[in-house]
Design a protein around this motif. Sequence first.
Motif, short mmCIF file in Angstrom:
data_model
loop_
_atom_site.label_atom_id
_atom_site.label_comp_id
_atom_site.label_asym_id
_atom_site.label_seq_id
_atom_site.Cartn_x
_atom_site.Cartn_y
_atom_site.Cartn_z
N GLU A 187 0.84 -1.19 0.00
CA GLU A 187 0.00 0.00 0.00
C GLU A 187 0.88 1.25 0.00
OE1 GLU A 187 -3.80 -1.80 2.55
OE2 GLU A 187 -2.56 -0.18 3.38
N ASP A 190 -3.52 6.74 -0.58
CA ASP A 190 -4.42 7.23 -1.64
C ASP A 190 -4.94 6.08 -2.49
OD1 ASP A 190 -3.98 9.86 -0.82
OD2 ASP A 190 -2.21 10.04 -2.10
N ASN A 191 -5.22 4.94 -1.84
CA ASN A 191 -5.77 3.76 -2.51
C ASN A 191 -4.85 3.20 -3.61
OD1 ASN A 191 -8.22 3.80 -1.00
ND2 ASN A 191 -8.94 5.48 -2.30
N THR A 192 -3.55 3.50 -3.51
CA THR A 192 -2.58 2.97 -4.47
C THR A 192 -2.01 1.66 -3.95
OG1 THR A 192 -1.98 5.19 -5.22
CG2 THR A 192 -0.45 3.43 -5.72
N VAL A 194 0.60 -1.62 -5.16
CA VAL A 194 1.55 -2.13 -6.16
C VAL A 194 1.97 -3.54 -5.78
CG1 VAL A 194 2.41 0.15 -6.82
CG2 VAL A 194 3.54 -1.10 -4.97
N ALA A 231 6.50 4.66 -8.98
CA ALA A 231 5.40 4.92 -8.04
C ALA A 231 5.92 5.01 -6.61
CB ALA A 231 4.36 3.81 -8.16
N PHE A 235 5.91 8.24 -4.05
CA PHE A 235 5.37 8.12 -2.69
C PHE A 235 6.37 8.63 -1.66
CE2 PHE A 235 4.66 5.27 1.09
CZ PHE A 235 3.53 5.91 1.53
#
Length: 251
Positions: A187, A190-192, A194, A231, A235
């Motif tokens: 996690e 922001d609801n991301t 991977v 990503a 973050f």
Amino acid sequence: MANHDEIDDDSPYRVHSRREIIALLTSMMEKNQLLSLLIKGGSESVITSILEVDEDDDSLIIDAAPSATLNESIVSSKRIGFEALYNSIRITFNVDGARQVEYQSRPALKVDIPESLVRLQRREYFRIPTPIAKPLRCTFRITQADGSFVTVVTLLNNISAGGVGITDEKKLLPTTPGAVYEDCQLELGDNTLVSVKLQVRDCKEFKMTNGKVVNRFGCQFIDIPRTVLAAIQRFITKLEREQNAKASGMM
């Protein structure tokens, strides 16, 4: 996620010059550079900053931790590590112990000026703590011998572009060093979410303030895709901005 403060004394990355060390620490102080203070082998960390560099006293004054319990843990630690990303260069150093003091009518900590420090222009090794108020998770999907799957949910303690630090509160994840887990979901807020492949680099038992004993892991990313790495770097940048904003009173 190797500890690069353990780089050999004759390494070109290690700085021994007292003049250079004091100049660098003073510059970091003047720019209100945030540092990660690491105790218990890096399994616990807090964000701090340098308040004063006292060359005559051979000491640094740094911000105290936000809780009395954390400050007690820091003061009782024989070895304390520091990490910072300063001008895109990773700075690390260790000191032997800390003392509680008062600085400008507020709690602070005093440590010795380090005899040496390491400068690495490699962003991927910089670890940043994740928000405590909004815990993030790292979920492992493990294949059993019979072909079935078991899911282990852990808490994300810190992250870098090289790997993650996690806490397994239920002690369900095998502690075998070198074990590789192909199917992990990370996690990033922001609801991301991977997908990553993780290898266990180390594991330590950690006793929490409530007395509960948990396992804390250091895991390294394996064969990470560029899109996922990008990503994670975004973050990390977001976390740095938020922590800098909090330190300056803007949040």
